[in-house]
Design a protein around this motif. Structure first.
Motif, short mmCIF file in Angstrom:
data_model
loop_
_atom_site.label_atom_id
_atom_site.label_comp_id
_atom_site.label_asym_id
_atom_site.label_seq_id
_atom_site.Cartn_x
_atom_site.Cartn_y
_atom_site.Cartn_z
N GLY A 165 46.55 44.17 42.26
CA GLY A 165 45.29 44.72 42.67
C GLY A 165 45.11 45.04 44.26
N GLN A 166 46.41 44.99 44.78
CA GLN A 166 46.36 45.06 46.31
C GLN A 166 47.14 46.23 46.89
OE1 GLN A 166 47.66 41.28 47.61
NE2 GLN A 166 45.55 40.34 47.30
N GLY A 195 42.51 47.04 39.93
CA GLY A 195 41.61 46.39 40.79
C GLY A 195 41.91 45.05 41.20
N LYS A 196 41.32 44.38 41.96
CA LYS A 196 41.39 43.07 42.32
C LYS A 196 41.08 42.20 41.18
CE LYS A 196 40.92 42.93 47.26
NZ LYS A 196 39.77 43.20 48.51
N ASP A 197 40.14 42.40 40.42
CA ASP A 197 39.73 41.63 39.45
C ASP A 197 40.40 42.05 38.01
OD1 ASP A 197 38.70 43.95 39.01
OD2 ASP A 197 36.64 43.53 38.66
N GLY A 198 41.38 42.84 38.17
CA GLY A 198 42.25 42.97 36.90
C GLY A 198 41.72 44.29 36.34
N GLN A 199 40.54 44.73 36.57
CA GLN A 199 39.82 46.18 35.96
C GLN A 199 40.46 47.28 36.64
OE1 GLN A 199 37.38 45.58 33.43
NE2 GLN A 199 37.97 43.49 33.47
N THR A 201 40.50 50.50 38.75
CA THR A 201 39.77 51.08 39.87
C THR A 201 40.39 52.36 40.26
OG1 THR A 201 38.90 50.65 42.02
CG2 THR A 201 41.13 49.96 41.71
#
Length: 223
Positions: A165-166, A195-199, A201
């Motif tokens: 997610g980066q 995204g950073k949380d795996g969701q 984006t």
């Protein structure tokens, strides 16, 4: 516009066509195919590549496969200066930003497309009118073990950023031979990414590009 040529039946036939095109100007080739030439390439970035594809009988267009999939060959036009200096990075393919679980270098589109490349150098000096720019001698290239290693290393490093997610931390400076850059008409274009949380984006689409130092080395070795 003249009908596109049939796709070549062999690598020998493809190379014969590419060699017979060398020395012609873009204007001569466009006239032959009865294609109107743009004044410049500002709004017609892919025009030169499309003209060469037409002359050589490439099949893939924008599909995520090699241009001559039946021959295992990808076609790349590359703008060079009068002195043979590579003027731009080379676009390879769109970068996957979602559904990348289980994706490895060996089954990636980048690896597949770069197995064997037919490079067509074309004069790209801005002071040469588009119609007068000459097409150079073709180069058929397969990556060496070292080149394959460098490509794989860069691809894996970039894909690790994407998977974590980066993706926004990856700049064009990342990678020794391969880089990730925004690939869209403008920054308003958005697509899903991890995204950073795996969701999911939203971010700008990205593309993989070969750095100019790398393509310069290929051309210098083989010309």
């Amino acid at each position: 516009m003249k009908k596109a040529l049939n796709s070549p039946a062999s690598i020998d036939e493809l190379m014969q066509r590419a060699e017979s095109m060398a020395g012609l100007t873009l204007g001569q080739l466009a006239n032959y195919h009865e294609i109107e030439m743009p004044k410049d390439l500002k709004r017609h970035k892919g025009w030169v590549g499309q003209l060469i594809e037409l002359e050589l009988g490439a099949l893939a267009g924008s599909k995520p496969e090699q241009d001559f999939v039946h021959l295992g060959v990808e076609l790349k036009t590359i703008p060079v200066s009068r002195t043979g200096k590579v003027l731009e990075t080379t676009y390879v393919t769109v970068a996957p930003l979602t559904d990348i679980q289980g994706l490895t270098w060996q089954n990636s589109v980048v690896c597949h497309k770069l197995q064997q490349v037919l490079w067509i150098p074309v004069q790209g000096d801005r002071d040469i009118p588009l119609a007068h720019r000459q097409i150079g001698s073709p180069i058929l290239w397969r990556p060496s073990a070292e080149e394959s290693y460098l490509l794989q290393q860069d691809w894996e490093e970039i894909m690790e950023f994407i998977s974590m997610g980066q993706v926004n931390k990856v700049t064009a400076r990342h990678g020794e031979v391969l880089q990730l850059r925004p690939k869209a008409a403008n920054s308003q274009v958005l697509t899903d990414s991890i995204g950073k949380d795996g969701q999911l984006t939203q971010t700008n689409p990205r593309g993989f590009y070969l750095k100019t130092q790398f393509t310069q080395r290929i051309l210098s070795q083989l010309l």
